[in-house]
Design an enzyme around this catalytic site. Sequence first.
Site, PDB file in Angstrom:
ATOM      1  N   LYS A 513      -2.997 -18.790   3.754  1.00 34.12           N
ATOM      2  CA  LYS A 513      -2.416 -17.465   3.998  1.00 34.12           C
ATOM      3  C   LYS A 513      -3.525 -16.448   3.760  1.00 34.12           C
ATOM      4  O   LYS A 513      -4.591 -16.823   3.283  1.00 34.12           O
ATOM      5  CB  LYS A 513      -1.239 -17.195   3.055  1.00 34.12           C
ATOM      6  CG  LYS A 513      -1.598 -17.457   1.581  1.00 34.12           C
ATOM      7  CD  LYS A 513      -0.405 -17.342   0.640  1.00 34.12           C
ATOM      8  CE  LYS A 513       0.594 -18.461   0.710  1.00 34.12           C
ATOM      9  NZ  LYS A 513       1.785 -18.208   1.522  1.00 34.12           N
ATOM     10  N   LYS A 519      -0.412 -12.671  -3.554  1.00 38.29           N
ATOM     11  CA  LYS A 519      -0.138 -14.043  -3.118  1.00 38.29           C
ATOM     12  C   LYS A 519      -0.613 -15.068  -4.157  1.00 38.29           C
ATOM     13  O   LYS A 519      -0.318 -16.245  -4.078  1.00 38.29           O
ATOM     14  CB  LYS A 519      -0.781 -14.310  -1.769  1.00 38.29           C
ATOM     15  CG  LYS A 519      -0.185 -13.449  -0.636  1.00 38.29           C
ATOM     16  CD  LYS A 519      -0.882 -13.701   0.689  1.00 38.29           C
ATOM     17  CE  LYS A 519      -0.457 -12.725   1.780  1.00 38.29           C
ATOM     18  NZ  LYS A 519       0.816 -13.115   2.438  1.00 38.29           N
TER      19      LYS A 519
HETATM   20  C1  26Q Z   1      -1.585  -0.442   7.336  1.00 37.46           C
HETATM   21  C2  26Q Z   1      -2.164   0.800   7.456  1.00 37.46           C
HETATM   22  C3  26Q Z   1      -3.326   0.959   8.147  1.00 37.46           C
HETATM   23  C4  26Q Z   1      -3.936  -0.151   8.699  1.00 37.46           C
HETATM   24  C5  26Q Z   1      -3.358  -1.399   8.579  1.00 37.46           C
HETATM   25  C6  26Q Z   1      -2.178  -1.542   7.904  1.00 37.46           C
HETATM   26  C7  26Q Z   1      -1.538  -2.858   7.813  1.00 37.46           C
HETATM   27  C8  26Q Z   1      -1.974  -3.883   8.618  1.00 37.46           C
HETATM   28  C9  26Q Z   1      -1.359  -5.112   8.581  1.00 37.46           C
HETATM   29  C10 26Q Z   1      -0.483  -3.069   6.964  1.00 37.46           C
HETATM   30  C11 26Q Z   1       0.132  -4.294   6.936  1.00 37.46           C
HETATM   31  C12 26Q Z   1      -0.292  -5.320   7.742  1.00 37.46           C
HETATM   32  C13 26Q Z   1       0.319  -6.625   7.762  1.00 37.46           C
HETATM   33  C14 26Q Z   1       1.400  -6.918   7.126  1.00 37.46           C
HETATM   34  C15 26Q Z   1       1.968  -8.258   7.176  1.00 37.46           C
HETATM   35  O1  26Q Z   1       1.442  -9.166   7.811  1.00 37.46           O
HETATM   36  N1  26Q Z   1       3.087  -8.461   6.514  1.00 37.46           N
HETATM   37  C16 26Q Z   1       3.716  -9.768   6.509  1.00 37.46           C
HETATM   38  O2  26Q Z   1       4.673  -9.801   7.555  1.00 37.46           O
HETATM   39  C17 26Q Z   1       5.199 -11.087   7.693  1.00 37.46           C
HETATM   40  C18 26Q Z   1       6.112 -11.075   8.895  1.00 37.46           C
HETATM   41  O3  26Q Z   1       7.247 -10.349   8.632  1.00 37.46           O
HETATM   42  C19 26Q Z   1       5.926 -11.502   6.436  1.00 37.46           C
HETATM   43  O4  26Q Z   1       6.360 -12.821   6.586  1.00 37.46           O
HETATM   44  C20 26Q Z   1       5.001 -11.397   5.223  1.00 37.46           C
HETATM   45  O5  26Q Z   1       5.719 -11.647   4.046  1.00 37.46           O
HETATM   46  C21 26Q Z   1       4.386 -10.022   5.182  1.00 37.46           C
HETATM   47  O6  26Q Z   1       3.431  -9.931   4.144  1.00 37.46           O
END
Ligand code: 26Q
Length: 777
Positions: A513, A519
Site C-alpha cells: 500500500k 498505515k
Molecule cells: C489533496 C490535495 C492536493 C493534492 C492531492 C491531494 C490528494 C491526493 C490523493 C489527497 C488524497 C489522495 C488520495 C486519497 C486516497 O487514495 N484515499 C484512499 O481512497 C481509497 C478509495 O476509497 C480508500 O480505500 C482508502 O482508504 C483511502 O485512503
Amino acid sequence: MTEFKTEINNYLRMQYGVSAKDADVKQLYHAVSRAAMAIVSDRWHPKMAGKRACYFSAEFLVGRLIYDNLQNLGLLEECKEYLKEAGLAFSVFEEIEDNALGNGGLGRLAACYLDSAATGNIPLDGYGIRYRYGLFRQSFEDGFQKESADDWLRFGDPWSIRREDEKVLISFADQEVYAIPYDTPVIGYGTDTVNTLRLWQAEPLCAFDFSLFNSGDYDGSVSEAVRAREITGVLYPNDNEKPGKILRLKQQYFFSSASLQSLLKSYVKVYGQDFSKFPDAYAIQLNDTHPTVSIPELIRLLTEKYGVTFEVSLEIAKRTFAYTNHTILSEALETWGEELFKGVLPNVWPIILKIQEALLLELTQKGISEEESEGFSILADGKVHMARMAIFATHSTNGVAKLHTEILKNDTLSNWYGLYPQRFNNKTNGVTQRRWLKLCNPELSDFITKRIGDSWVTNLSELEKLVPYVSDEEALKEFADIKLKKKEQLAFYIREKEGVFLRPEAIFDIQVKRLHEYKRQILNAFGILDDYFSIKEGLLNDFTPTAYIFGAKAAPGYKRAKGIIKFINEIAKLIESDPIVKEKIQVLFVSNYDVSYAEKLIPAADFSEQISTAGLEASGTGNMKFMINGAPTIGTLDGANVEIVECAGMDNNYIFGATVQELARIAPQYDPKAIYEENSRVRRVVDTLIDGTLSDGESGTFKDLYLALLDSEYVKRADEYYVLYDLMSYIETRRRANTDKKDTLKFAAKGLMNCAKSGTFSSDRSVSEYAADIWKL
Ligand code: 26Q
C-alpha cells in the site's frame, strides 16, 4: 484465420512491414491493441439516449490495459495462440509498463468502477487528466528511496484516440490553453457496452512563435508551449496529503472545465438551451474534492455563456453533482488560500462568493447561529474549503465503508449531517474480480469454476457456493497447493527482478500500500524486530519461517515516510547478515510496487497486513483483493476490515488492537513514553532506532522516527498513530497466526472461507449501488 488474427497481421504488415515472427514486442503490442480496437470500434460511438453518469477524477490507475481488455473481449486465448504460433510467450507484454496515472486507492477504485460499469451495462464515463508522466518509478540506493520519471508513453498509447475536433479552450488569469481529449474505450466483460475514459491533455494555442524565433529569442519561441504542457506534465505524487501548489489547482480546473464544456456541448445538441433537463441527462460523481471546482465552473458556464440565473444554476448543480469523501485525515482535506484561488481563477472567484452567500442565507433560514455558521463556511480563515462546497452544492455525500461513513456523520462532518441528514449515504468500496481474481489468479479461478461454474465472474456473490468445500479435504488440499504454486511463481519473479531468493515454503506475510504513517508499516517493522530478538534468545523454536514482504511508495517530500522505508531496508540487511535468524525470517521491500506487481503479490499471500490506526483508513481496497484471493487478514477494526470480518468471521481472520471507541477514550491521557518505559520488549525494538543496531547513514531520519514516537516536545502529539499502544497485541496476534499456519488444512479452510464470503466486495456491487441510489440511472 479469425478476424482478430487477420487484423493483427494486417497492422504489422502495413505499419511496420514485418510478420509476427520478426516483430519486436512494441510492434506486437501496437498490432494486438489496434486489432482489438478495430473489433471494438463498431460498438464504440457517442451515445445520446438516456441518462449517463460521469466519474470526474484527478486519477485513474488502470495499470496494464492489454491483458484486461483482451480478457473482456474474449480474445485472451486467441491472442495466446497467435503468439505461440510466432514462437512467443504470452508474458512478452509484461515489458509494457503500467498506466500509472494515479497514486493509490482512490485512483485504482476509479479504474475498477469503470470496468464494473461497462460489464454491468451501466453508462458511466471517466473524465480526468492525461499526465505526461504518471506516478514516479521507485528504486533504492543504499536502502533509501530514489524517484525517477514514469515515461509511460515510451511504449506509445495504442488504446487511446486523440480527438482534435473536440478540443476546448481553458482560461486562467495568466494563460489560455487548449484541452485536447484522448478517448480510451472501456470494454465490458462479455457485453456489448463500450464506455469511454476521456483524459485531457493541455496544449498551447500557438506551438511555436516565429516572430520571436526570427528575432533570435529561441527560448521565447517555445515558451508558451512549454507553459501549456506543464499543466498536464506530471501527476502529483501525494496520497492523503496536500501539496497546496498553484499548478495543482490549475490541473483541477483544467480537467473540470474541459469536461463540463464537452458535456454542455453534447447536451445543447440534443436538448437545446433548456438546461432544466441537464440533471436528467448527466449525473456527475466527484471523486473526492479534487474536481470540486467543477461546481462553480458549471454555474459560471451556465450563467455567463447561456444566461441562466445564478439561483437556477445552483439548483442544477445540486441535482447534477454528488460527492465521495475518501479521507478524514485533516492534512488531506483540501483548502486553497483565497488569494491564491483568486489569482489563478479570477473568473471563478465571483461564483464562489455567490455560493458562499447562498450558503449563509440557507443557514440563516434554518436558524443556525452566526457562531455555528463558522464551521460550515466555505470561506473561512482566508481559505476556500472545498469539502464544504462539495457538501453544500451537491445532493449526495458518501463515505466509502460503513465505519467511515459513520465517522463522517457522527464526527468529522457531524454539523453537516445535522443539517442535511438525507444527503449522507454509504457506498462501501469494491474491486473488480475480473482483474483481481480471474486475470491475476487463473489457478484459483479454475478451482472455483470447476466446482461452482463461472457465473462468479460477473456475479461475485456466487462464491458463497464454495462454503461447503470448507469441509472437503480434497478441495482444501488443492486450495493449499494453488497457494503454494502462486508463491513459487512470485518467488521466481522476485529472484529475477530483485535478486532475492524467497523460500516458497515460508509464510508469505505481505503489506502493500502507499507508505503513510497512519498505515503503520513501522508497526510491522517493530513486530519483525521482536521476532528477531526472540529468535536470537532461543525463545521461538516453534516459529514457522516467514518472509515479510513490503511494497510501498512514499511521497517524495514526505521525509518521515522515507525514513520508514530506510528502516525496513536496514532491518532486512540486519537479518540477512545473521546466520541463525535468516533461516527463520526474510524481509524484503520490493522496488517500484505498482498495479502489475500487486497482481503477482496478492495471489501469493498467506497473510494480508491491514494494520492502520483504527478510524483512519477510510476503507482500503487492497484488503478486499487479498480476501478474494483467499488470504486471512491480520488487521485492525478499521475501514472495510470491519465488514470483511463481519462476512468471513473473526475466527478466519486475525483482528487486534484498539477500536475507534477505545482510542477516543484513551486519547486525552495517552502516554507512549510510559508504555516504552514499562515494557522492555517495546523498548528493545524502539531503541534500535537510536542504539546503533541499525544505521541511517547519518541522515538523522531514525532519530526523527524515535522522537516522533516518544517526545511530545518534538512533535505536537507523540505517537499520533498509536503504534506503541497496539504493538504487543499485534505481536501476540501474529504469533497466533504463525502457529495456526502449521495445520495446513485448517489454515486452508480459513483462506477458502475468506474467498467464499468475499462476494460483497465486488465493485460490481458498489457501482450498481451508485447507479441506483445516487445517479438514478
Ligand atoms: C489533496 C490535495 C492536493 C493534492 C492531492 C491531494 C490528494 C491526493 C490523493 C489527497 C488524497 C489522495 C488520495 C486519497 C486516497 O487514495 N484515499 C484512499 O481512497 C481509497 C478509495 O476509497 C480508500 O480505500 C482508502 O482508504 C483511502 O485512503
